[in-house]
Design an enzyme around this catalytic site. Structure first.
Site, PDB file in Angstrom:
ATOM      1  N   PRO A  94      -0.263   7.751  -0.546  1.00  0.00           N
ATOM      2  CA  PRO A  94      -1.044   8.998  -0.458  1.00  0.00           C
ATOM      3  C   PRO A  94      -2.238   8.815  -1.541  1.00  0.00           C
ATOM      4  O   PRO A  94      -1.722   8.348  -2.563  1.00  0.00           O
ATOM      5  CB  PRO A  94      -0.085  10.076  -0.718  1.00  0.00           C
ATOM      6  CG  PRO A  94       1.085   9.475  -0.998  1.00  0.00           C
ATOM      7  CD  PRO A  94       1.018   8.033  -0.411  1.00  0.00           C
ATOM      8  N   ASN A  95      -3.162   9.255  -0.779  1.00  0.00           N
ATOM      9  CA  ASN A  95      -4.310   9.382  -1.984  1.00  0.00           C
ATOM     10  C   ASN A  95      -5.136   8.209  -2.309  1.00  0.00           C
ATOM     11  O   ASN A  95      -6.099   8.127  -2.988  1.00  0.00           O
ATOM     12  CB  ASN A  95      -3.985  10.372  -3.150  1.00  0.00           C
ATOM     13  CG  ASN A  95      -3.584  11.726  -2.946  1.00  0.00           C
ATOM     14  OD1 ASN A  95      -4.148  12.574  -2.297  1.00  0.00           O
ATOM     15  ND2 ASN A  95      -2.152  12.021  -3.362  1.00  0.00           N
ATOM     16  N   ALA A 102       2.317   8.458  -4.741  1.00  0.00           N
ATOM     17  CA  ALA A 102       3.353   9.285  -5.273  1.00  0.00           C
ATOM     18  C   ALA A 102       4.656   9.138  -4.426  1.00  0.00           C
ATOM     19  O   ALA A 102       5.790   9.614  -5.191  1.00  0.00           O
ATOM     20  CB  ALA A 102       2.896  10.647  -5.115  1.00  0.00           C
ATOM     21  N   GLU A 118       6.078  -4.397  -5.172  1.00  0.00           N
ATOM     22  CA  GLU A 118       5.609  -2.918  -5.490  1.00  0.00           C
ATOM     23  C   GLU A 118       4.378  -3.233  -6.426  1.00  0.00           C
ATOM     24  O   GLU A 118       4.463  -3.729  -7.493  1.00  0.00           O
ATOM     25  CB  GLU A 118       6.640  -2.162  -6.024  1.00  0.00           C
ATOM     26  CG  GLU A 118       6.330  -0.720  -6.527  1.00  0.00           C
ATOM     27  CD  GLU A 118       7.338  -0.128  -7.336  1.00  0.00           C
ATOM     28  OE1 GLU A 118       8.652  -0.468  -7.278  1.00  0.00           O
ATOM     29  OE2 GLU A 118       7.379   1.044  -7.854  1.00  0.00           O
ATOM     30  N   ARG A 124     -11.431   9.016  -7.274  1.00  0.00           N
ATOM     31  CA  ARG A 124     -10.242   9.757  -7.910  1.00  0.00           C
ATOM     32  C   ARG A 124      -9.823   9.435  -9.265  1.00  0.00           C
ATOM     33  O   ARG A 124      -9.565   8.318  -9.611  1.00  0.00           O
ATOM     34  CB  ARG A 124      -9.173   9.464  -7.190  1.00  0.00           C
ATOM     35  CG  ARG A 124      -7.804   9.989  -7.481  1.00  0.00           C
ATOM     36  CD  ARG A 124      -6.644   8.925  -6.648  1.00  0.00           C
ATOM     37  NE  ARG A 124      -5.505   9.708  -7.144  1.00  0.00           N
ATOM     38  CZ  ARG A 124      -4.112   9.247  -7.026  1.00  0.00           C
ATOM     39  NH1 ARG A 124      -4.105   7.920  -6.183  1.00  0.00           N
ATOM     40  NH2 ARG A 124      -2.981   9.552  -7.259  1.00  0.00           N
ATOM     41  N   HIS A 132       1.458  -1.010  -8.621  1.00  0.00           N
ATOM     42  CA  HIS A 132       0.631   0.332  -9.052  1.00  0.00           C
ATOM     43  C   HIS A 132      -0.518  -0.272 -10.052  1.00  0.00           C
ATOM     44  O   HIS A 132      -0.621  -1.053 -10.831  1.00  0.00           O
ATOM     45  CB  HIS A 132       1.486   1.280  -9.931  1.00  0.00           C
ATOM     46  CG  HIS A 132       2.774   1.513  -9.269  1.00  0.00           C
ATOM     47  ND1 HIS A 132       2.737   2.482  -8.333  1.00  0.00           N
ATOM     48  CD2 HIS A 132       4.092   1.018  -9.237  1.00  0.00           C
ATOM     49  CE1 HIS A 132       3.798   2.474  -7.877  1.00  0.00           C
ATOM     50  NE2 HIS A 132       4.601   1.806  -8.415  1.00  0.00           N
TER      51      HIS A 132
HETATM   52  C1  DQA Z   1      -0.189   4.921  -8.503  1.00  0.00           C
HETATM   53  C2  DQA Z   1       0.718   5.695  -9.482  1.00  0.00           C
HETATM   54  C3  DQA Z   1       1.390   6.777  -8.830  1.00  0.00           C
HETATM   55  O1  DQA Z   1       2.077   7.459  -9.937  1.00  0.00           O
HETATM   56  C4  DQA Z   1       0.397   7.649  -8.203  1.00  0.00           C
HETATM   57  O2  DQA Z   1       0.938   8.896  -7.719  1.00  0.00           O
HETATM   58  C5  DQA Z   1      -0.581   7.059  -7.422  1.00  0.00           C
HETATM   59  C6  DQA Z   1      -1.019   5.819  -7.632  1.00  0.00           C
HETATM   60  C7  DQA Z   1      -1.091   3.697  -9.061  1.00  0.00           C
HETATM   61  O3  DQA Z   1      -1.621   2.915  -8.435  1.00  0.00           O
HETATM   62  O4  DQA Z   1      -1.003   3.742 -10.238  1.00  0.00           O
HETATM   63  O5  DQA Z   1      -1.041   7.831  -6.436  1.00  0.00           O
HETATM   64  O6  DQA Z   1       0.576   4.167  -7.558  1.00  0.00           O
END
Ligand code: DQA
Length: 146
Positions: free
Chosen positions: A11-12, A78, A99, A19, A101
């Site tokens: 999401p997002n 998230a 994974e 963003r 981030h």
């Molecule tokens: C994220 C880190 C998460 O905590 C956050 O909710 C995101 C992006 C990152 O890529 O840094 O949506 O996964």
């Protein structure tokens, strides 16, 4: 035969570029996809790149990866911090999964410090921006070749 890799975004992440650029940078998700596509090509991987704001889509795509014996690179957004369903899908399918981030979640709010995905991931890359996706593709290529 090219090995399959699904690059999944939660999401997002469709909002990348606009963003919180101070946290996530200026690259859009399309920019990240293009860089991944070039990297996957150089590694001989057949890559599909997807994004959803819906937890169940991510669960279904992990199941699909399991059926296809594909590797997964995932930025669960998230859902990282909330989703037992993602944890169970990864554990239940046994897919090799990295994974990723973009931000260093450990340097941010404490609610981002726990991941339900990390205990069932083959590896975790945090805080390196879009480059993290490319390193994850290197890692999944090596794991699939093992
Ligand atoms: C994220 C880190 C998460 O905590 C956050 O909710 C995101 C992006 C990152 O890529 O840094 O949506 O996964």
């Amino acid at each position: 035969m090219a090995r399959d890799v699904l690059v999944l975004n939660g999401p997002n992440l469709n909002l990348l570029g606009t963003r919180e650029p101070g946290v996530y940078g200026a690259a859009t998700l399309a920019d990240v996809e293009l860089a991944c596509r070039e990297k996957a090509g150089s590694l001989g991987l057949a890559m599909e790149f997807r994004q959803s704001n819906h937890e169940g889509d991510l669960v279904d795509w992990i199941h699909e990866a399991g059926r296809r014996k594909a590797g997964v690179v995932i930025n669960p957004g998230a859902y990282t911090h909330t989703s037992i369903a993602l944890h169970d899908a990864i554990k239940g399918t046994g897919v090799p999964l990295i994974e990723v981030h973009l931000s260093n979640v450990h340097a941010r709010e404490s609610f981002r410090h726990h991941s339900f995905v990390s205990p069932v991931a083959s590896g975790v890359i945090v805080g390196l921006g879009p480059r993290g996706y490319l390193l994850a593709l290197d890692a999944i290529a090596a794991i699939l070749a093992d």
